[in-house]
Design a protein around this motif. Structure first.
Motif: not given
Length: 508
Positions: A279-283, A296-306
């Motif tokens: 949260p502090s970095l987002v601010r 902001p994103m979440y991913g894993l190489t096995e499915a690129f991006r989720s």
């Protein structure tokens, strides 16, 4: 853009045809390639590759910084009917030798300094430096037209560390990479006038997609190998950059700089993966770059991006990883194998056409991670069972809970504990070792090595030896020496006990 992105799959090298012919596509140190020139250079490189390696589907490796050849190879290899194996330029000879042998590489292109570090037996394939490769390609003078590769054709093998063992190669098809580019270009709203600063290594899916999604949208990419965060700021000013993709440690460094207002205002979008934003970095990011959308994103190489979080929700939900990206279905599966209820913790499972083809020549590990989608999934076929624990709130937003495996996530890199441990033992100074990742405000996780020394070994020699053997991000930040290592009831070194002990010692 339209409400839904186009799901039609073309051969990956057709990305070189997407932009306006006279518009900039790739801004190099000494010149700029238009989209027309990009396509021509891809064709030139592809023709030479095909003349050098005749076998369809053969693997071609690059071990380079962000040079012209490194940027063009993802498209040129496909046009030549080959498979690209990009190697992180931060890796050193032992890791590179493993990747070359495991992938069965037919040709390695690097630079002289890196090639000179390899020892006899490290590579069973021909080695070539980039200037010689271009000289040969230009002397040949041929040009291959756009390819007709099928959607299921293997396009690339990206090596990623596992929680145990050496790096494993994730097999990515034309469909995986093309639809990944379409998806990201769509939800980031990249336009032809956008200028994307590529600071992440091109050997990562997140880094490579900086090229692919921008070219899909007809924009231009500025590759940058930076030494200091200030180099990033200078590049934004020099090139009028609109988009930066980075990982949390770099964002922390960038917000600490004194950005001129005009330069900060150039940025239209900031994207984050490879670790959660606090949260502090987002601010700090929202304050420093008030005109930019934050993704902001979440991913894993096995499915690129989720998943990605819509910028309009970031201020209210700074720790959420958002919802599924286009072409992905993200499920939360509880311990009973059923769809988790709102706010119930479960495993994140990704299904849909972005799911990779498995691990290169590793059926056992493929079967562990790639399994049929659950019965309640809308998209059928194979799914990636991530091992990551998440929960979905009542509003449908996903929240990361933790990792089931022992993978260490440091500075945006996934590090195998076993690889660090093997390197420590290989020095001859260590009899036993356990590598652990513990929370760190700057790195996400810092690598701590717990070790028992060999008789007569000097503990002071260990870190210098590991620095010579491992890339910097894999070198432990802390070494804890033990006269005896704890053992669990099954006879293995007790990682859980050591992690608890170190965490207790770190508690104020």
């Amino acid at each position: 853009m339209s409400a839904d992105p186009d799901p039609t799959v073309f051969p990956l090298d057709h990305l070189a045809l997407r932009g306006r012919r006279d518009a900039p596509a790739l801004v190099l140190k000494d010149r700029t390639l238009t989209h027309e020139a990009l396509n021509a250079r891809v064709g030139l490189l592809a023709a030479w590759l095909k003349s050098k390696v005749c076998e369809p589907g053969a693997r071609i490796a690059t071990w380079l910084p962000k040079t012209e050849l490194a940027c063009l190879m993802p498209l040129a290899a496909v046009r030549a009917g080959l498979v690209h194996v990009p190697i992180n330029p931060l890796l050193k000879r032992a890791q590179v030798a493993h990747i070359l042998a495991d992938s069965g590489t037919s040709l390695l292109i690097s630079n002289k300094a890196r090639l000179d570090t390899l020892e006899p037996g490290d590579a069973a394939c021909p080695l070539l430096d980039e200037p010689a490769a271009w000289a040969q390609a230009e002397a040949l003078g041929n040009n291959l037209p756009p390819s007709d590769a099928t959607p299921d054709n293997l396009a690339a093998i990206l090596y990623t560390s596992g929680s145990t063992g050496r790096p494993k190669g994730v097999m990515l098809s034309q469909t995986n990479l093309w639809l990944g580019a379409v998806s990201v270009a769509h939800y980031l709203k990249i336009a032809p006038e956008d200028r994307v600063l590529a600071v992440l290594p091109l050997a990562f899916d997140y880094g490579q997609n900086q090229l692919l999604s921008t070219w899909y949208a007809g924009g231009s990419v500025i590759p940058l190998d930076y030494l200091t965060p200030r180099d990033v700021m200078k590049a934004v000013t020099r090139h009028g950059v609109t988009t930066i993709a980075a990982v949390p440690p770099l964002w922390l460094q960038l917000v600490e700089l004194d950005w001129p207002q005009d330069t900060a205002a150039m940025l239209r979008r900031l994207t984050n993966s490879g670790g959660a934003l606090t949260p502090s970095l987002v601010r700090s990011l929202r304050t420093k770059f008030a005109h930019a959308d934050l993704y902001p994103m979440y991913g894993l190489t096995e499915a690129f991006r989720s998943t990605y979080l819509d910028p309009s929700l970031v201020d209210q939900h700074p720790t959420s990883i958002g919802k599924a990206i286009p072409f992905a279905e993200i499920l939360v599966v509880n311990d009973a194998g059923l769809e988790a209820a709102p706010d119930e913790e479960g495993e994140l499972v990704h299904t849909g056409p972005l799911v990779a083809q498995g691990y290169w020549q590793d059926a056992a590990r493929t079967a562990e991670r790639f399994k049929p989608a659950p019965a309640f999934a809308s998209l059928r076929g194979m799914a990636v069972w991530s091992g990551d624990r998440v929960r979905r709130d009542a509003a449908g937003l996903l929240h990361f809970v933790g990792r089931r495996d022992a993978m260490i996530k440091t500075s945006g890199n996934r590090v195998s504990p076993q690889e660090v441990e093997e390197a420590a033992v290989a020095t001859g100074l260590v009899a036993e070792a356990v590598a652990l990742g513990l929370p760190d405000a700057q790195l996400g996780q810092a690598i701590h090595l717990v070790a028992r020394a060999n008789p007569g070994a000097s503990p002071d020699d260990l870190l210098p030896a590991l620095t010579r053997a491992l890339p910097n991000f894999m070198v432990p930040r802390h070494v804890h020496w033990r006269g005896e290592m704890p053992v669990s009831p099954n006879g293995k070194l007790d990682r859980v006990a050591l992690a608890a002990e170190l965490a207790k010692d770190m508690t104020p």
